[in-house]
Design a protein around this motif. Sequence first.
Motif, short mmCIF file in Angstrom:
data_model
loop_
_atom_site.label_atom_id
_atom_site.label_comp_id
_atom_site.label_asym_id
_atom_site.label_seq_id
_atom_site.Cartn_x
_atom_site.Cartn_y
_atom_site.Cartn_z
N THR A 152 -32.53 -2.54 18.41
CA THR A 152 -32.33 -2.80 19.83
C THR A 152 -32.13 -4.30 20.00
O THR A 152 -33.06 -5.09 19.80
CB THR A 152 -33.55 -2.34 20.65
OG1 THR A 152 -33.79 -0.96 20.40
CG2 THR A 152 -33.29 -2.55 22.14
N ASN A 196 -31.16 -7.97 21.88
CA ASN A 196 -31.43 -8.68 23.13
C ASN A 196 -32.67 -8.15 23.85
O ASN A 196 -32.78 -8.23 25.08
CB ASN A 196 -30.21 -8.62 24.06
CG ASN A 196 -29.01 -9.33 23.46
OD1 ASN A 196 -29.16 -10.39 22.84
ND2 ASN A 196 -27.83 -8.74 23.62
N GLN A 197 -33.59 -7.58 23.06
CA GLN A 197 -34.90 -7.17 23.58
C GLN A 197 -35.94 -7.40 22.49
O GLN A 197 -35.76 -6.94 21.37
CB GLN A 197 -34.93 -5.68 23.96
CG GLN A 197 -34.30 -5.32 25.26
CD GLN A 197 -34.61 -3.87 25.63
OE1 GLN A 197 -35.74 -3.43 25.48
NE2 GLN A 197 -33.58 -3.17 26.11
N GLN A 215 -37.36 -5.60 28.27
CA GLN A 215 -37.05 -6.88 28.91
C GLN A 215 -35.88 -7.53 28.18
O GLN A 215 -35.91 -7.69 26.95
CB GLN A 215 -38.26 -7.80 28.86
CG GLN A 215 -39.48 -7.26 29.57
CD GLN A 215 -40.70 -8.14 29.39
OE1 GLN A 215 -40.67 -9.09 28.62
NE2 GLN A 215 -41.76 -7.82 30.11
N THR A 216 -34.86 -7.92 28.93
CA THR A 216 -33.68 -8.52 28.33
C THR A 216 -33.96 -9.99 27.99
O THR A 216 -34.47 -10.74 28.82
CB THR A 216 -32.48 -8.44 29.29
OG1 THR A 216 -32.22 -7.07 29.60
CG2 THR A 216 -31.25 -9.07 28.66
N LYS A 217 -33.63 -10.36 26.75
CA LYS A 217 -33.80 -11.75 26.33
C LYS A 217 -32.75 -12.02 25.26
O LYS A 217 -32.75 -11.40 24.19
CB LYS A 217 -35.20 -12.00 25.77
CG LYS A 217 -35.41 -13.45 25.31
CD LYS A 217 -36.84 -13.71 24.89
CE LYS A 217 -37.74 -13.79 26.10
NZ LYS A 217 -39.12 -14.25 25.73
#
Length: 713
Positions: free
Chosen positions: A123, A125-126, A181-183
């Motif tokens: 997954t 960017n999370q 959560q997008t990061k």
Amino acid sequence: MHFTLPTVSVSSLTLLASAVNGVTIDWTANPEEKVLVPQCEDLTFALTGTHDIQNFNKKGRFKRCDFSSSTVMLGATSNEEVTMTGQDFLKRKKYYYGCDVNDHCNTINMKTLVEVIPTYTRTENQPCSGSLTPIKTFPLPSVEVCSSACDQKKDCMGFSFDPDEEKKCHLFDSVPTPSGQTKAGAACYAAQTECPPISTPHCSIDTEVTCTLNDDPTKECSEFAKTFPKEAPANAVGCEVMLKYDYKLTATTTETSTWTWATRTRKGDEPANFARPRVYSWLDEGGITDPTIEGASTGPFASSETVVVDFCKAGKYKTLAEAVVQSASNTICTSRDQYKLTVRGVDGVVCALDTITCPNGDILSRDPANDCQFPACPVNLVVGETDGSGQQGTGTGTSEAQNRDGCGFDDPIVGCVMAEDQAGLPMSWVGTTDCNDYVPVNENDCVKQVRYTYYVYHGNEPSGSVLIDSLRYRDGSYWETKPEDNPHGNPRAYSEDKWGTTIATGGTNTFYELDTWEGENVDFCKASSVNTRFEFNTDGAGLNDCAKAGEYTLVTKDVAALPPPPTTSTPGPPNTDCSLEISLSCRIDDGKIPCEEYNPPADGACSRTATYIHVLQNMAPFNSGKDLLLTSITRNRPGDVPHGDDFDFLDNLYNGVPQTLPAFNTMTITESPTINFCTDDTTYVTTFNTVSTPDSGTTQCEDEVMYTLDLSS
């Protein structure tokens, strides 16, 4: 003399070969040394010629090509492709395979290491959810490096990478879930916990081993062991308990298949009483009378046996059931289950109730004050007569029934091998050339160094045995005309510090072992006969004069004029600038036992000091002037106490100053952490990394090796 341990280059040994459905190994001479198999992928062996496939149960046996305890995955078969189903490669572990047909493992190096690596659900960017506590965190720079760290740690089931944290890489021993959560730049990787179903013709096996009290099936053995009283009972009657082991093997097939292996193996301590041998085959010795499983069906098999275990005596009992099934389309599936029983023992000494009858009619019981040994029977001797040992009696002695041969050791083993920079103790050397088998080819092959080896093993009986002396004699030696080549004397004394001391105490885990060697130059082009004799002498605990000897005779012949050596230069390393070779190993007991082969006794000795041996050797020719400047020497071992996960040898040993390693010279660095060998499911992965620069200064060379100490089995 330079000693170089076997070198393993990660980059040159690792193969990840994709086939149409998984990974394929060309099963012929010199197969790939290491193959990486992603979780749940099929593994196909493509046989060229006639070979078998056997699975070693220990890394040490794999190295020695010792098939004594291996599992036969495939009997001798010619020119076929056989596939091991990916369902059997879910668990992260290492498998060691070899071929025993015509000694192929030794003669054509037919063996390979298969390592199962994670297949991640990714997954991007999370980061992973914060609900799990990481087992390790690292300040690693990228997802790729973090993934590599997880691959190296056996219990790692996934990782999270968060670029905003100082320690960006978090490893987990449970399968993580994305946080939601997008990061940007973050990632959550989760290993597989089960393999997807497959539709091709295949087989699968479920194996189960259980243990209960024979008189009360509701009581599980391990739970009973935990509640067994710590106080010693009045006698041994209350110690021995009959246990019942039940075995269930269930094979599910989609086509006609055959049981090819079905065994029960006991490991660790032996029960006090049992009927079946340590290794029992239900195919060969009873149970499975018809190995065929017809068509698409389920082939169930059940068996049971009883053993008696002494719960007053500390012990570890491991019982393993293992099965292999082969389908008509050459798919192989396997399964195993192991039951572990740990008995803590009781406080105080409880001896068995058996007795011995002495020649004079006395009946003796075991003595709790002397490790439950029988006392010595009285022997009536007249002063001036002898008891057969050459020593005069003084009224009492020890009977022969109590100490049957009076010595406790066999004739010393004496050998001679060609010096080839062997490392460690002689009994661990493999692939050596016997001196009498050496044949010179050119005029430079005449004078060679040999290594004479000496081995003696003295058991724990007779108690009180004292070492008198241990001496090497050599007649007709090359140095008889060149005394300067013999600095050690003739005879030469060994283990002088033990002379006059007791080397057998009668304890259950005590013994004396001499395993050593010495070098000598020999002219193989000149006729001679050199006899080496090694004598080992004890007092036999006063019973016998135990003087035994072993011999080796080296015979050489006059050789007519030999041709000069080839004029072509000897090939150097693949990159003559990067001439550094490094290796990493681990041993305990002053180098006698490889760490991966140490089996702690049931009564303790779990924590041992291990010696990690880091060897760096500049392989450039002697006096070539191709020195190396070592600019970085580091070690990473997650979980190391007290030295820390990362250790910089240059900073800690040489104040950060780069070190020069001359051509054809060796540097050895040792490190000695304390390791608990009784901890199950623990893996110590050590990475040894160096950066070197040749004198020319135009190339920077980086080398890295890994050593894994797996304590999970």
